[in-house]
Write an enzyme that holds these catalytic residues in place. Structure first.
Site, PDB file in Angstrom:
ATOM      1  N   ASN A 172      23.528  40.389   9.184  1.00 17.09           N
ATOM      2  CA  ASN A 172      23.943  39.863   7.876  1.00 17.09           C
ATOM      3  C   ASN A 172      24.726  40.962   7.159  1.00 17.09           C
ATOM      4  O   ASN A 172      24.150  41.935   6.686  1.00 17.09           O
ATOM      5  CB  ASN A 172      22.686  39.474   7.079  1.00 17.09           C
ATOM      6  N   ARG A 216      25.242  35.738   9.892  1.00 15.53           N
ATOM      7  CA  ARG A 216      25.422  34.978   8.661  1.00 15.53           C
ATOM      8  C   ARG A 216      26.913  35.015   8.305  1.00 15.53           C
ATOM      9  O   ARG A 216      27.508  36.094   8.245  1.00 15.53           O
ATOM     10  CB  ARG A 216      24.622  35.615   7.538  1.00 15.53           C
ATOM     11  N   HIS A 275      23.829  29.590  -0.075  1.00 23.41           N
ATOM     12  CA  HIS A 275      22.390  29.778   0.194  1.00 23.41           C
ATOM     13  C   HIS A 275      21.851  28.654   1.075  1.00 23.41           C
ATOM     14  O   HIS A 275      20.650  28.341   1.030  1.00 23.41           O
ATOM     15  CB  HIS A 275      21.550  29.799  -1.102  1.00 23.41           C
ATOM     16  N   ARG A 333      26.112  37.715 -12.290  1.00 21.89           N
ATOM     17  CA  ARG A 333      27.066  36.603 -12.405  1.00 21.89           C
ATOM     18  C   ARG A 333      26.668  35.680 -13.549  1.00 21.89           C
ATOM     19  O   ARG A 333      25.488  35.405 -13.752  1.00 21.89           O
ATOM     20  CB  ARG A 333      27.096  35.801 -11.095  1.00 21.89           C
ATOM     21  N   GLU A 360      15.725  33.706   5.535  1.00 26.71           N
ATOM     22  CA  GLU A 360      17.046  33.317   6.022  1.00 26.71           C
ATOM     23  C   GLU A 360      17.302  33.848   7.430  1.00 26.71           C
ATOM     24  O   GLU A 360      17.943  33.203   8.250  1.00 26.71           O
ATOM     25  CB  GLU A 360      18.121  33.817   5.048  1.00 26.71           C
TER      26      GLU A 360
END
Ligand code: AMP
Length: 398
Positions: free
Chosen positions: A9, A86, A175, A236, A380
């Site tokens: 990842n 990923r 996600h 963000r 994940e």
């Protein structure tokens, strides 16, 4: 270890690796950070001393160093059976994971215009593992793929349709691996199958998104064309009035700078003026720091509004699920958020919530709650490993 699965990842300045056996048990995981900087370093879970990286080390250097340590420790004494990567943006091309071949690489490159900060570093990871293991099958697992079931009414923006047709301007969602894992875990915990399970999945980490999953499929989600839309996040902003761009342009702030402000200096950091880290914010708020308290309030209120909005896509709700660093660990955020939703019939059990569901198989709702509320740790890497294994050995993974 024969038949192992290596998961990679790559972030903009970080690289995470994880190694699984062919029963998907995790054998090891490692992390390299501050890549490209003078103080780049790598660590392997369970190993005290960090792994030396040269100043300015890149993704490839970090991967070589981490793989060497895994090889020396005997965990990777033979080549892995597959490598899972990923990849952030798969556009509309990828509805599921893909075995990486020339045409898949070209398509990932094409999607880079939609995710200029992410896809190029994901490509760097693929190139680095190809150099190390040229004969091993590699699989791309896309953050966006799970959301390719969004109906048109949920993915179209109300802008001229030509923007979608010509340039792919639409909501994609991110996600996806985490939300997909949530529905499979929730189904397992509720004694159902994913295909009959409907949940609202709130992934609250440094990045935050929420997804309505109806009978196993993503039907609405808070992130859009980019991972900026939706909930308040660490740095963000989430949703703002798009009129902000013109307003600030008139004040002499160019669009590129507004983009940077909204991505890097907003969210919890922007509101608190102190930190993007929820744990630190909670401590600051406890000590009476008002802006931190406000940041937490805005975060929870926006989240509650989105939970309400996600209801519009569901015929029934099996559970509201919290995950990610904040979702799994902040009893305060869960309690404040659900406090806004009494009208829907959500209640929370304070005791179960304070233990993050660890004493109740994830369950934190009150006895009188209309809906189940679960805390489920995300994984994940496991989803990526599972997809990689399924791509190279179809039929082996349920
Ligand atoms: P992630 O990106 O999933 O690793 O999540 C990172 C976020 O989780 C950061 O804002 C952390 O401060 C937050 N977090 C981790 N542990 C806690 C905790 N015990 N309480 C509140 N926030 C936490």
């Amino acid at each position: 270890m024969e038949g192992s699965i290596l998961v990679i990842n790559c972030g903009s300045s970080s690289l995470k690796v994880a190694l699984f056996d062919d029963h998907l048990n995790k054998l090891a995981s490692g992390l390299a950070e501050r890549l490209g900087k003078d103080d780049a370093f790598a660590t392997l879970e369970g190993r005290k001393e960090s792994i030396e990286l040269a100043a300015g080390a890149k993704h490839r250097d970090a991967l070589n160093a981490l793989v060497k340590v895994l090889q020396d420790s005997g965990l990777l004494d033979v080549e892995p059976a597959a490598i899972g990567h990923r990849v952030v943006h798969g556009g509309e091309t990828f509805r599921q994971a893909a075995l990486i071949k020339e045409d898949v690489l070209d398509a990932i490159k094409e999607c880079a215009s939609l995710a200029p900060l992410h896809n190029p570093v994901n490509m760097a990871g693929i190139e680095a593992t190809t150099a190390l293991f040229p004969d091993i099958p590699q699989v791309a697992v896309f953050d966006t793929a799970f959301h390719q079931t969004l109906p048109e009414k949920a993915f179209l923006y109300a802008v001229p349709l030509s923007l979608y047709k010509d340039w792919g301007v639409r909501r994609y969602g991110f996600h996806g691996t985490s939300h997909q894992f949530m529905v499979s875990e929730a189904a397992r915990m509720l004694g159902k199958t994913p295909a009959t399970t409907s949940i609202i999945s709130a992934h609250l980490g440094n990045g935050c998104s929420i997804t309505a999953i109806r009978d196993g499929n993503s039907v609405d989600t808070s992130m859009g064309l980019t991972p900026l839309e939706g909930l308040v996040m660490g740095t963000r902003s989430g949703d703002v009035d798009p009129g902000l761009f013109d307003f600030l342009a008139n004040k002499g702030v160019p669009a590129r700078e507004v983009h940077r402000l909204l991505n890097n200096e907003s969210g919890l950091l922007g509101l608190s003026g102190q930190t993007n880290d929820m744990r630190s914010l909670c401590e600051l708020a406890d000590h009476g720091h008002e802006p931190s308290r406000t940041a937490i309030d805005v975060f929870c209120f926006r989240l509650a509004r989105y939970i309400g909005a996600m209801m519009a896509s569901l015929a029934h709700l099996d559970a509201l699920v919290f995950t990610g660093g904040i979702g799994e660990n902040s009893s305060l955020v869960r309690q404040k958020t659900l406090g806004h939703l009494v009208l829907f019939g959500f209640t929370i059990d304070k005791e179960l919530n304070s233990h993050h569901g660890s004493i109740s198989d994830g369950q934190i709702e009150g006895a009188d709650s209309r809906f189940r509320v679960l805390v489920i740790p995300t994984n994940e890497e496991l989803v990526i490993a599972r997809e990689a294994l399924a791509s190279v050995r179809p039929g082996m993974v349920g």
